[in-house]
Scaffold this active site. Sequence first.
Site, PDB file in Angstrom:
ATOM      1  N   GLU A 138     -11.319 -61.791 -22.727  1.00 29.14           N
ATOM      2  CA  GLU A 138     -10.958 -63.189 -23.016  1.00 29.14           C
ATOM      3  C   GLU A 138     -12.057 -64.201 -22.662  1.00 29.14           C
ATOM      4  O   GLU A 138     -11.773 -65.262 -22.103  1.00 29.14           O
ATOM      5  CB  GLU A 138      -9.672 -63.556 -22.245  1.00 29.14           C
ATOM      6  CG  GLU A 138      -8.486 -62.746 -22.677  1.00 29.14           C
ATOM      7  CD  GLU A 138      -7.233 -63.034 -21.870  1.00 29.14           C
ATOM      8  OE1 GLU A 138      -6.186 -63.263 -22.498  1.00 29.14           O
ATOM      9  OE2 GLU A 138      -7.281 -63.007 -20.627  1.00 29.14           O
TER      10      GLU A 138
HETATM   11  C1  ACM Z   1      -6.184 -58.907 -20.180  1.00 27.80           C
HETATM   12  O1  ACM Z   1      -4.963 -58.758 -20.231  1.00 27.80           O
HETATM   13  N1  ACM Z   1      -6.734 -60.091 -20.309  1.00 27.80           N
HETATM   14  C2  ACM Z   1      -7.067 -57.769 -19.992  1.00 27.80           C
END
Ligand code: ACM
Length: 510
Positions: free
Chosen positions: A320
Amino acid sequence: MEATFHKPLRWLTSTAESRPPEATLIPQPVTQTALQGQTFTLQSSATVGVVTPSEAASSVADQFAARLRLSTGFPLPVQPGAGTITLSTDGPSSLGAEGYELRVDDSTVTITAATPEGLFRGVTTLRQLLPAKAEAATEQAGPWEIAGTTISDAPRYPYRGVMLDVSRHFFSVADVKRYIDLASLYKLNQLHLHLSDDQGWRIQVDSWPELTKYAAGSEVGGGPGGHFTKADFAEIVMYAAERFMTVVPEIDTPGHTNAALASYAELNADGEATPLYTGTEVGFSSLTVDKDLTYEFLDDVFREVAEQTPGDVIHLGGDEAHSTPHSDYLTFVPKAAELVVKHGKRVMGWHEIADADLPAGSIVQYWGTDDDRAQALARKGVTQGAEVVMSPANRAYLDMKYDQDTPYGLDWAGLISVEKSYSWDPATLIPELPESAVIGVEAPLWTETLDNMATVEFMVFPRLPGVAELGWSPASALEWSTYKDRLAEQGSRWEVLGVNFYRAPEIDWR
Ligand code: ACM
């Protein structure tokens, strides 16, 4: 660098031959046969013998005897040589480091393995064969009977993990030890600790002291936070090792880094420290990819984390990174990975890292939700020689709600019933991913909505044992209709252990 995780034992694919009617084990062993008409009864005169005792093998026997002394009130001396219960490391190496054979007849219990680790897995099985009250911390009335049986067992996969996010909310050393105890009941062998994120920094780094002086003191919702000192972390590592569990430390980069950016102004592109963050948004922070200081920082952090970690993996996150330009991300990941390798560790990261060039021996952790992009990245990792750990968010994430009425947790990856969390095959979930690239499974627990162990346990149980079984048992043994009956039996153990489990209506709890 040596690869830690050996090829799964592919030849061990026969299913339970003659499952005794009272079969209750999780994970289901490779083979279990009833010894008809035979029953072992543990008596007050029983001894625990260790054949070819080593320090590690004796420690396995000592832990087992100490636990049973509390519930039975028997003296259960541990001695070299054969005993009423014998643990022997003279067992066959053909079952691998974690494999074991267990035999229970009228008069004796024998566990044989090639290593102390195999003995530990066998003792874990023996604990589940005993009545649930054997787990009690106070003396209980017998009898202490076990139906005669022979078991031959070894894991399908070498990596069987559980993750705890100690950044969004901090959890104490005692909490982490309880988490280890409960996970090791199901033969899990990797404890992934998510040690840094936007909301807090949780591990001591002497060369960058503000991380814990400043950014350990926050968490989601504005609570006090906290961090592990080097002594704390060593205590966790040792406690895990005594239960044959390896700590996988994660320092999330280049996103999920607000705690570091708040602690050191000079890590920011504009030279200004960000404020501490106690919300639950993701994707807004990024290390500065074109600053040399970023890599000096990571060199120091990875060095100190590597020094505190006997396992050979460091997880560098990589998920992310929405505010890192993609071209920067592709520059960053190989540079960060090189620093992990420089400090003698294998690189592990969430599947996004596979878009960048990865060093040999990397591990890609798939957290997709059946989406093509995530699956393509897992495959791209494998074409680079990486191995894959399966943590599909819509199945293995322990922080997703069970149904819309679950009082804690999130639902962005869907609602995950106990059946849904169990009913998938790590080897075939991602189309066209070579089965040989999958080294195991991990069930992550993110803690945005969880700030104490009662709520943690509510989300973890009863789903974690299912993921543990996917990692251990042969594919041919995975069957929801029989699994749910075995799971029902575990409820009485959790009651004795004081586990705050969710009494999922799918399960016919005893
Ligand atoms: C995640 O759930 N951002 C790895």
